[in-house]
Scaffold this motif. Structure first.
Motif, PDB file in Angstrom:
ATOM      1  N   HIS A 263      13.774  -3.055  -0.671  1.00  0.00           N
ATOM      2  CA  HIS A 263      13.745  -1.758  -1.347  1.00  0.00           C
ATOM      3  C   HIS A 263      14.859  -0.873  -0.810  1.00  0.00           C
ATOM      4  O   HIS A 263      15.547  -1.243   0.129  1.00  0.00           O
TER       5      HIS A 263
ATOM      6  N   HIS B  61       5.439   1.339  -3.170  1.00  0.00           N
ATOM      7  CA  HIS B  61       5.850   1.977  -1.905  1.00  0.00           C
ATOM      8  C   HIS B  61       6.284   3.399  -2.238  1.00  0.00           C
ATOM      9  O   HIS B  61       6.167   3.822  -3.395  1.00  0.00           O
TER      10      HIS B  61
ATOM     11  N   HIS C  20      15.214   1.991   0.894  1.00  0.00           N
ATOM     12  CA  HIS C  20      15.166   2.933   2.019  1.00  0.00           C
ATOM     13  C   HIS C  20      16.269   2.614   3.034  1.00  0.00           C
ATOM     14  O   HIS C  20      16.621   1.456   3.228  1.00  0.00           O
TER      15      HIS C  20
HETATM   16 ZN   LIG Z   1      10.422   1.848   3.103  1.00  0.00          ZN
END
Ligand SMILES: [Zn+2]
Length: 529
Positions: free
Chosen positions: A51, A118, A53
């Motif tokens: 993902h 998430h 981040h």
């Molecule tokens: Zn994360």
């Protein structure tokens, strides 16, 4: 960053950065140690990003400096975020977009991607099939049953893999100590709404630049309460433009305006959404608290911390909140209102997954040691044999052979500090210790002029202090400690500058150790007359 190795080929899953702590001044980001893969960089078949981040993609520009054509694999939003970052580093990556439900092979690794939920949209878990067995790595995830984008964690997929037989399950430990289930993003809507209903003047929201769901909530609330929104901060402006373009962020027409346009509006019609220089919220807030930010906090402003308070940094967070309050702001944060839910699965969700996946071996990932341990305990409680639950720190090598995972060794895994433009090197632990000492106690330079023929000082030594208060008593004391040391050393007759410098530094340090509790960084310079 996790490296999987099979038949001489390497597959990397995630490549993130950490942000520095208070004990690491001057450090921009902290990278994983690439030294293990550096000599074998040609064997890397792909880097898979679960993902978008920073702690999962932030290291990619530095990895691609080692080899630019490593295929970068991830979902649409993840790749969009990482390519924007790579563009700033002037790197054109070789991207391979995937989505949930797809299978792709890279060298000997057969990958299957599953949707996970998430705090950032478009997250993926990855199942890795090789002749050595089946690994399921969740990445960061939770099991929000009412997510804003209706994209649920693929529990049927987890169960199907469980039936096939998961040899190694690697799962998010961040919230393993938190009992029960993580609240749904929907649950914080009333609290955010109440902030918008009651705020008399501007609302300043600080958030991670990647928290699309949370920013969606702020945008929706702004629309409901007739406020215009401006994004502040390079990464926030950039990421939200990407998220909107790709359809992950829904913005009513005309709602988002340029920050300059807000100046002509009433304060009660304004929402500012901002972030720090690296996309993290605390940096921007601390600059606002110190009046160093373009947003000048004033009486009646409401500051909404729509993010987690970074654990372990409570003191600096409360200092920031105090600062903002002093300028007249009402600060709303997770400590005084339900304005944040975590993006990570709590203990209840993890147990649920263990029972669904029924893994043969477990290796908790993502979190500090106590989180990994708590996650391991959950796995054991669901019946995974204790010997098959491996709690390991960075650098530990785990072998998976015939369905049995074992710790077999260790590779270098130092943290690598990025200090301005320098990677590693300059920002050593030693340099950091100096910086901490400098910021706590200041510095004193002792200056002497030496007649090399006679071995005597031409003039009395001089003291130059920075960030350290020297009064007459101090100067007299320091001068006397040097005189005493010189008299004692006279027997051996010092005529050389470096020896004198050493003697100055040592005698003043010793004297200060006895007399004061604090010792500045002391440097001595002796020049020839
Ligand atoms: Zn994360």
């Amino acid at each position: 960053m996790t490296v999987f190795e099979h038949k001489g080929k390497l597959l990397i899953v995630d490549c993130g950065v950490l942000f520095p702590e208070e004990t690491q001044p001057g450090v921009n980001v902290i990278l994983p140690d690439f030294s293990y893969i550096r000599g074998r960089i040609q064997d890397v078949v792909a880097v898979v990003l679960t993902h978008g981040h920073e702690d999962h993609i932030g290291g990619v520009p530095y990895l691609l400096r080692e080899r630019a054509d490593i295929p970068v694999v991830g979902s649409e939003l993840t790749l969009a975020f990482v390519s924007a970052k790579l563009e700033e580093h002037r790197i054109t990556p070789k991207l391979q977009q995937v989505k949930e439900g797809q299978r792709r092979s890279f060298g000997p690794f057969d990958l299957e991607f599953l949707a996970v939920n998430h705090s950032i949209p478009d997250g993926l878990a990855v199942a890795i099939r090789t002749e050595a067995g089946l690994v399921l790595a969740t990445g960061d995830f939770k099991m929000d049953q009412f997510p804003l984008d209706n994209r649920l964690t693929d529990l049927p997929g987890f169960a199907r893999l469980g039936e096939e037989g998961v040899d190694l399950f690697m799962t998010d430990s961040t919230n393993a100590e938190v009992p029960g289930f993580t609240m749904t993003e929907e649950d914080i809507r009333p609290a955010i709404d109440s902030v918008f209903r009651t705020a008399p003047r501007r609302i300043i929201v600080s958030s991670f630049a990647s928290h699309v769901h949370r920013i969606q909530q702020v945008i929706d609330a702004s629309a409901r309460h007739n406020r215009k929104v401006a994004f502040v901060g390079r990464s926030m402006v950039r990421n939200m433009a990407i998220a909107e373009k790709l359809g992950f962020l829904h913005v009513p027409k005309g709602l988002v305006v340029d920050v300059k346009a807000l100046e002509r509006m009433k304060d009660s019609q304004v929402t500012l959404i901002c972030t720090g220089s690296q996309g993290e919220p605390m940096a921007a807030l601390s600059r606002m608290a110190n009046r160093e930010h373009t947003i000048k906090i004033g009486e009646g402003d409401t500051v909404l911390l729509a993010s987690s308070l970074i654990p372990g940094n409570e003191n600096s967070i409360y200092r920031v909140i105090n600062g903002l309050t002093r300028w007249g702001a009402n600060v709303v944060h997770k400590g005084n209102a339900k304005v944040h839910v975590s993006g990570h699965a709590s203990a209840g969700e993890l147990v649920y997954c263990y029972n669904l996946v029924k893994p043969k071996n477990v290796m908790p990932i993502h979190g500090e040691w106590r989180h990994l341990k708590a996650n391991a305990d959950l796995a054991i409680r669901t019946g995974v044999p204790e010997a098959q639950v491996l709690v390991v720190e960075d650098g530990v090598v785990v072998d998976l052979v015939d369905g049995v995972a074992k710790i077999v060794g260790r590779v270098p895994a130092e943290i690598v500090l990025v200090d301005g433009m320098t990677v590693g090197g300059v920002a050593s632990e030693e340099a950091l210790a100096d910086r901490v000492q400098l910021s706590n106690d200041g510095a004193v330079t002792i200056l002497g002029i030496l007649d090399t023929r006679t071995g005597a000082l031409v003039e009395p030594v001089e003291f130059i202090a920075r960030g350290f208060v020297q009064d007459n008593a101090w100067i007299q004391g320091a001068t006397k400690s040097i005189d005493d040391a010189l008299r004692a050393a006279n027997k051996v007759k010092i005529v050389d500058g470096p020896e004198l410098e050493e003697l100055f530094t040592q005698s003043v340090t010793r004297w200060m150790q006895r007399k004061y509790r604090r010792i500045p960084v002391i440097t001595s310079v002796v020049v020839d007359a």
